[in-house]
Design an enzyme around this catalytic site. Structure first.
Site, PDB file in Angstrom:
ATOM      1  CD  GLN A  18      -3.248  -4.756   6.612  1.00 58.67           C
ATOM      2  OE1 GLN A  18      -3.094  -3.808   5.855  1.00 58.67           O
ATOM      3  NE2 GLN A  18      -3.992  -5.807   6.277  1.00 58.67           N
ATOM      4  CG  ASP A  41      -9.734  -0.179   5.307  1.00 58.22           C
ATOM      5  OD1 ASP A  41      -9.477  -0.506   4.131  1.00 58.22           O
ATOM      6  OD2 ASP A  41      -9.044  -0.529   6.282  1.00 58.22           O
ATOM      7  CE  LYS A  45      -3.721  -2.527   2.198  1.00 56.03           C
ATOM      8  NZ  LYS A  45      -4.281  -3.065   3.429  1.00 56.03           N
TER       9      LYS A  45
END
Ligand code: NDP
Length: 297
Positions: free
Chosen positions: A96, A119, A52
């Site tokens: 994460q 997200d 990422k």
């Protein structure tokens, strides 16, 4: 002839569009910033986060990475999130998952400011998605919608079976597919580990989305001729020749490709789309937070 859906190619197109808009933002003095937070020593999580960060660099976004000791108290993670929430140079925050057991994942997701929740997992953003007014669509299902659009796969009126009901993939995918909107208007069945006779359901589907995390458990015998098969699964297994490990999806590709009308491979299908849509959400976050219009598709 089965159409193999090339996620790398579609993702590359999306990234090009993102890079152009990053330049537009730069002209207005804005550099989109994505903060990734890792509180784990899981090699897969470490790899995802570093990918990422690399993706950010490639489109000239600012990547900020914070690593916390997995043994550290949860309060350290909360404080990190609070600092990132207050940092004007950070437009998107991604913690994460999974997190260590002593950290309350729900509290973490609630703590990220909804405007920076790229997200799309904050309850406010989940609610907006369900209401058909999404701010940030979760990256994997959004990426799958983009694959449908790029490959002219009709969802309207289609019978879609989503295998998996996680908050990350299965539920938002089903929600997007039932919306009265492009790449929606499908009739959706959501299956999970308690579903009775899964094969009978997948065999009726025009579109099967496999997101169960079970290596190659959907095979060609479970599919309708001509179905579109989207394989979300990423499973590391021993390679057949015993030389190491390899990545396989939730679909047994060799038998499925004989039956499917269109299919995503693993790797190179959904994975690159998830990454591209994270950049998209970060770009959108930067535009929303700064008020600079970048004409996002
Ligand atoms: P979860 O483990 O959170 O959810 C798995 C879901 O599959 C659950 O709802 C579970 O049911 C269901 N399930 C498990 N076994 C069966 C079965 N035998 N029959 C039917 N349903 C079953 O996984 P995620 O949604 O997070 O991820 C799914 C897969 O996708 C994983 O391989 C993951 O690595 C991959 N992934 C890939 C991404 C990408 O970009 N390509 C992004 C995110 C995930 P129940 O709820 O009853 O337990």
């Amino acid at each position: 002839m089965t159409e193999v859906i090339d996620g790398n190619a579609v993702a590359a197109d999306i990234r090009d569009g993102i890079a152009d808009r990053v330049e537009t933002l730069a002209d207005a003095g804005v550099k989109p910033g994505l903060a990734t937070v890792l509180m784990s020593e899981d090699p897969a999580s470490e790899t995802y986060v570093s990918m990422k960060q690399r993706d950010c660099e490639e489109v000239d976004m600012k990547g900020i990475h914070v690593e916390l000791d997995p043994e550290a108290p949860a309060s350290e993670l909360y404080e990190t999130i609070d600092e990132l929430n207050d940092d004007d140079g950070v437009h998107g925050i991604l913690v994460q998952l999974p997190l260590p057991d002593h950290v309350d994942e729900r509290e973490v997701l609630r703590r990220i400011r909804p405007e920076k929740d790229v997200d799309g997992f904050h309850p406010e953003n989940v609610g907006r998605l369900v209401a058909g007014n999404a701010r940030f669509k979760p990256c994997t299902p959004h990426g799958i919608q983009r694959l449908f659009a790029a490959h002219d796969i009709e969802t309207e009126g289609a019978d879609a079976v989503v295998v998996g009901r996680s908050d990350i993939v299965g539920k938002p995918m089903a929600n997007l597919l039932i919306q009265k909107a492009p790449q929606g208007n499908a009739t959706v069945t959501v299956c999970h580990s308690r579903t009775d006779d899964l094969a009978a359901r997948t065999r009726q589907a025009d579109i099967v989305i496999a997101a169960a995390g079970m290596p190659e458990f959907i095979d060609g015998s479970m599919l309708q001729e001509g179905a579109t098969v989207i394989d979300v699964g990423i499973n590391r297994v021993e390679s057949e020749d015993g030389s190491g490990t390899e990545l396989v999806g939730d679909v047994e590709y060799d038998s499925a490709v004989e039956v499917a009308g269109a299919i995503t491979p693993v790797p190179g299908g959904v994975g690159p789309m998830t990454r591209a849509m994270l950049l998209y959400n970060t770009l959108k976050a930067a535009s929303l937070q700064t008020g600079v219009d970048i004409d996002l598709p």
